[in-house]
Design an enzyme around this catalytic site. Structure first.
Site, PDB file in Angstrom:
ATOM      1  N   LYS A 116       0.810  -1.219   0.000  1.00 28.87           N
ATOM      2  CA  LYS A 116       0.000   0.000   0.000  1.00 28.87           C
ATOM      3  C   LYS A 116       0.847   1.274   0.000  1.00 28.87           C
ATOM      4  O   LYS A 116       0.368   2.332  -0.438  1.00 28.87           O
ATOM      5  CB  LYS A 116      -0.975  -0.003   1.178  1.00 28.87           C
ATOM      6  CG  LYS A 116      -1.849  -1.272   1.264  1.00 28.87           C
ATOM      7  CD  LYS A 116      -2.584  -1.608  -0.025  1.00 28.87           C
ATOM      8  CE  LYS A 116      -3.067  -3.045  -0.053  1.00 28.87           C
ATOM      9  NZ  LYS A 116      -3.547  -3.504  -1.362  1.00 28.87           N
ATOM     10  N   GLU A 200      -1.710   8.188   7.622  1.00 27.49           N
ATOM     11  CA  GLU A 200      -2.549   8.926   6.687  1.00 27.49           C
ATOM     12  C   GLU A 200      -3.517   9.798   7.487  1.00 27.49           C
ATOM     13  O   GLU A 200      -3.930   9.412   8.580  1.00 27.49           O
ATOM     14  CB  GLU A 200      -3.340   7.883   5.902  1.00 27.49           C
ATOM     15  CG  GLU A 200      -3.947   8.344   4.624  1.00 27.49           C
ATOM     16  CD  GLU A 200      -4.558   7.157   3.890  1.00 27.49           C
ATOM     17  OE1 GLU A 200      -3.851   6.544   3.076  1.00 27.49           O
ATOM     18  OE2 GLU A 200      -5.715   6.851   4.152  1.00 27.49           O
ATOM     19  N   HIS A 235     -15.735  -4.338   7.233  1.00 27.70           N
ATOM     20  CA  HIS A 235     -15.086  -4.421   5.924  1.00 27.70           C
ATOM     21  C   HIS A 235     -15.645  -5.523   5.028  1.00 27.70           C
ATOM     22  O   HIS A 235     -15.076  -5.827   3.987  1.00 27.70           O
ATOM     23  CB  HIS A 235     -13.571  -4.533   6.061  1.00 27.70           C
ATOM     24  CG  HIS A 235     -12.999  -3.451   6.944  1.00 27.70           C
ATOM     25  ND1 HIS A 235     -13.035  -2.129   6.589  1.00 27.70           N
ATOM     26  CD2 HIS A 235     -12.457  -3.496   8.184  1.00 27.70           C
ATOM     27  CE1 HIS A 235     -12.520  -1.406   7.559  1.00 27.70           C
ATOM     28  NE2 HIS A 235     -12.161  -2.203   8.539  1.00 27.70           N
ATOM     29  N   ARG A 292      -8.276  -7.864  -9.119  1.00 30.99           N
ATOM     30  CA  ARG A 292      -9.061  -9.086  -9.381  1.00 30.99           C
ATOM     31  C   ARG A 292     -10.462  -8.694  -9.828  1.00 30.99           C
ATOM     32  O   ARG A 292     -10.824  -7.524  -9.795  1.00 30.99           O
ATOM     33  CB  ARG A 292      -9.177  -9.876  -8.081  1.00 30.99           C
ATOM     34  CG  ARG A 292      -9.842  -9.018  -6.995  1.00 30.99           C
ATOM     35  CD  ARG A 292     -10.220  -9.756  -5.751  1.00 30.99           C
ATOM     36  NE  ARG A 292     -11.089  -8.951  -4.924  1.00 30.99           N
ATOM     37  CZ  ARG A 292     -10.707  -8.039  -4.049  1.00 30.99           C
ATOM     38  NH1 ARG A 292      -9.411  -7.793  -3.882  1.00 30.99           N
ATOM     39  NH2 ARG A 292     -11.581  -7.355  -3.343  1.00 30.99           N
TER      40      ARG A 292
HETATM   41  C1  MV4 Z   1      -9.566   5.189   5.692  1.00 32.15           C
HETATM   42  C2  MV4 Z   1     -10.687   5.655   6.415  1.00 32.15           C
HETATM   43  C3  MV4 Z   1     -10.676   6.950   6.871  1.00 32.15           C
HETATM   44  N1  MV4 Z   1      -9.583   7.731   6.637  1.00 32.15           N
HETATM   45  N2  MV4 Z   1      -8.529   6.002   5.482  1.00 32.15           N
HETATM   46  C4  MV4 Z   1     -10.920   0.667   5.144  1.00 32.15           C
HETATM   47  C5  MV4 Z   1     -10.746  -0.174   3.933  1.00 32.15           C
HETATM   48  C6  MV4 Z   1      -9.525   0.350   3.292  1.00 32.15           C
HETATM   49  N3  MV4 Z   1      -9.561   0.184   1.868  1.00 32.15           N
HETATM   50  C7  MV4 Z   1      -9.482   1.769   3.672  1.00 32.15           C
HETATM   51  N4  MV4 Z   1     -10.357   1.917   4.799  1.00 32.15           N
HETATM   52  C8  MV4 Z   1     -10.526   3.121   5.380  1.00 32.15           C
HETATM   53  N5  MV4 Z   1      -9.499   3.983   5.196  1.00 32.15           N
HETATM   54  C9  MV4 Z   1      -8.552   7.236   5.960  1.00 32.15           C
HETATM   55  N6  MV4 Z   1      -7.480   8.016   5.764  1.00 32.15           N
HETATM   56  C10 MV4 Z   1     -11.752   4.783   6.626  1.00 32.15           C
HETATM   57  C11 MV4 Z   1     -11.663   3.493   6.122  1.00 32.15           C
HETATM   58  C12 MV4 Z   1     -12.770   2.655   6.412  1.00 32.15           C
HETATM   59  C13 MV4 Z   1     -13.626   2.192   5.416  1.00 32.15           C
HETATM   60  C14 MV4 Z   1     -13.426   2.483   4.089  1.00 32.15           C
HETATM   61  C15 MV4 Z   1     -14.263   2.008   3.123  1.00 32.15           C
HETATM   62  C16 MV4 Z   1     -15.350   1.227   3.470  1.00 32.15           C
HETATM   63  C17 MV4 Z   1     -15.566   0.921   4.777  1.00 32.15           C
HETATM   64  C18 MV4 Z   1     -14.722   1.379   5.763  1.00 32.15           C
HETATM   65  C19 MV4 Z   1     -14.966   1.069   7.104  1.00 32.15           C
HETATM   66  C20 MV4 Z   1     -14.142   1.542   8.059  1.00 32.15           C
HETATM   67  C21 MV4 Z   1     -13.039   2.314   7.726  1.00 32.15           C
END
Ligand code: MV4
Length: 444
Positions: A116, A200, A235, A292
């Site tokens: 990442k 981040e 998730h 994918r």
């Molecule tokens: C985040 C975020 C808030 N701020 N990054 C979770 C999955 C991963 N792909 C990235 N995720 C998150 N990153 C920052 N800087 C909140 C999440 C996140 C989230 C993102 C997408 C869908 C569901 C989620 C559930 C909790 C947290």
């Protein structure tokens, strides 16, 4: 085109891939664990080989067994589906070494996007918007504190080898940073075998919007618009739709262009997904790339008319895309409900024998599933029973159609989350299209 493909997966996606192969005139070889000898994918395929005991680590994740199955049965290519080995660069590399076509990107591209930190660095270089971050993996506590002061609290600590939300730590104050940083490193090492973490800026109550891309081996890349995937728990997405009620044509074009820029910049081939967070100000920020086919791919198929699994196979065989960006339009609205074997209130898995089964049907209804009446849902794998996908002219009509399809659907003998989906269909925020990543917490 290939003569024979091995499907290195099980469940609904194995069935979905076999269907695409049959329509393309390609022979199929299924693999199965001892727990899956009565599974539908083993019956639909032209041949089937048992690759080990129920535990995934000894069957569906067993690279040696899979490679020998392909050599014994003379399969030229392997489709990994999603999960299991789909984003495992070692498996892709083993296939490359053995002269078997892995239906996906090269192992090098998979490795790049699997890390990442590398993925974010690459996105930033290609002018794809990212949230303020450490710009590299962090070395120690002091480093973490310096970086966080610049970024501003709250911050998220993420694992470089994580993804899908695993191994994240939210930190509100400088005082709690050092201990969170050390915990994150320890957890990342034990979960992913890699202690690297980065920081981040935290984005509050974002929406999860992802862009579908398709890229051939000749440099042609198109995007197929977005999917709204905010309705998830821990998730695990449970409902997805396309288009997103939050995204207008202008934003779609901006996000699509950014996604295509990234895909072209890394010479990516295969279908793929660029995940973005959409903040309250409707700014989008790159999160990660999925290399994918995804569970939720059917909603994009229904609004674009593109068969994404066939595209994957054609691309892997070296064919040129016939799609052109200017000819791609999103028509109508599509919603997918993931029907899981679980208690609709506690989310506790509910494996066991299906004693009654009535499928929904009628106009605009699609089912992707591997279950049948009398099937025994094994406890060893994910609890997805079926994807119920609808297509209609408008979002309101899609919701009405999904509601009646959920009402028709009857699965006896085990618990399912159909009642939860029916509650979502009636929810005022859902109906208004107001869904952020916290939406589902109100339903428990
Ligand atoms: C985040 C975020 C808030 N701020 N990054 C979770 C999955 C991963 N792909 C990235 N995720 C998150 N990153 C920052 N800087 C909140 C999440 C996140 C989230 C993102 C997408 C869908 C569901 C989620 C559930 C909790 C947290």
């Amino acid at each position: 085109m290939f003569n024979k493909i091995l499907i290195a997966n099980r469940g609904e996606i194995a069935v979905r891939i076999i269907r695409a192969c049959k329509e393309l005139g390609i022979r199929t070889l299924a693999v199965y664990s001892e727990a899956d000898k009565d599974a539908l994918h083993t019956r639909f395929a032209d041949g089937a080989i048992c690759i080990g005991p129920p535990k995934s680590s000894e069957s569906y994740l067993n690279i040696t067994s899979l490679i020998s199955a392909m050599e014994v049965a003379d399969a030229e290519a392997v489709h990994p589906g999603y999960g299991f080995l789909a984003e495992n660069a070692e498996f892709a590399e083993a296939c490359e070494t053995c002269g078997i076509k892995f239906i996906g990107p090269t192992s090098a591209t998979m490795r790049l996007m699997g890390n990442k930190v590398q993925a974010k660095k690459t996105a930033e270089e290609l002018k794809v918007p990212v949230l303020p971050w450490s710009n590299r993996a962090l070395s120690d506590e002091k480093d973490a504190i310096e970086v966080s002061k610049k970024i501003g609290f709250p911050v998220l600590i993420k694992a470089a080898s994580g993804g899908g939300g695993r191994g994240m730590k939210l930190v509100h104050t400088q005082a709690s940073l050092a201990s969170a940083f050390n915990m994150a490193k320890t957890e990342a090492l034990s979960a992913f075998g890699d202690a690297e973490v980065f920081i981040e800026r935290y984005c509050e109550l974002p929406r999860h919007i992802e862009i579908q891309v398709v890229a051939d081996q000749h440099g042609n890349v198109v995007h197929l618009g977005e999917r709204e995937c905010s309705i998830q728990r821990r998730h695990q997405k449970i409902l997805e739709e396309s288009p997103s009620p939050q995204v207008d044509a202008r934003l779609r074009q901006k996000m699509g262009e950014a996604a295509v820029r990234l895909v072209k910049g890394i010479n990516y081939t295969n279908v793929g997904t660029i995940e973005f967070l959409l903040d309250k100000g409707k700014n989008f920020h790159f999160m990660e790339m999925n290399t994918r086919v995804q569970v939720e791919h059917p909603v994009t198929e229904l609004v674009t008319g593109v068969d994404l699994v066939k595209e994957q196979i054609r691309i892997a065989a070296g064919q040129r895309l016939t799609l052109k960006q200017k000819n791609i339009a999103l028509t109508g609205h599509s919603i997918e409900c993931r029907i899981n074997a679980e208690d609709p209130r506690t989310f506790v898995p509910s494996p066991g024998k299906i004693t009654e089964l009535v499928w929904p049907g009628g106009p605009g209804v699609r089912i992707d599933s591997h279950i049948y009446c009398g099937y025994n849902v094994p406890p060893y794998y994910d609890n997805l029973l079926a994807k119920l996908i609808v297509h209609a002219e408008t979002r309101a009509e899609a919701i009405a159609r999904m509601t009646r399809a959920l009402e028709e659907f009857h699965i006896g003998g085990i618990k399912t989350n159909i009642p939860l989906h029916l509650r979502i269909m009636k929810d005022h925020d859902f109906i208004a299209g107001k869904t952020d990543i916290n939406f589902l917490s109100r339903f428990t």
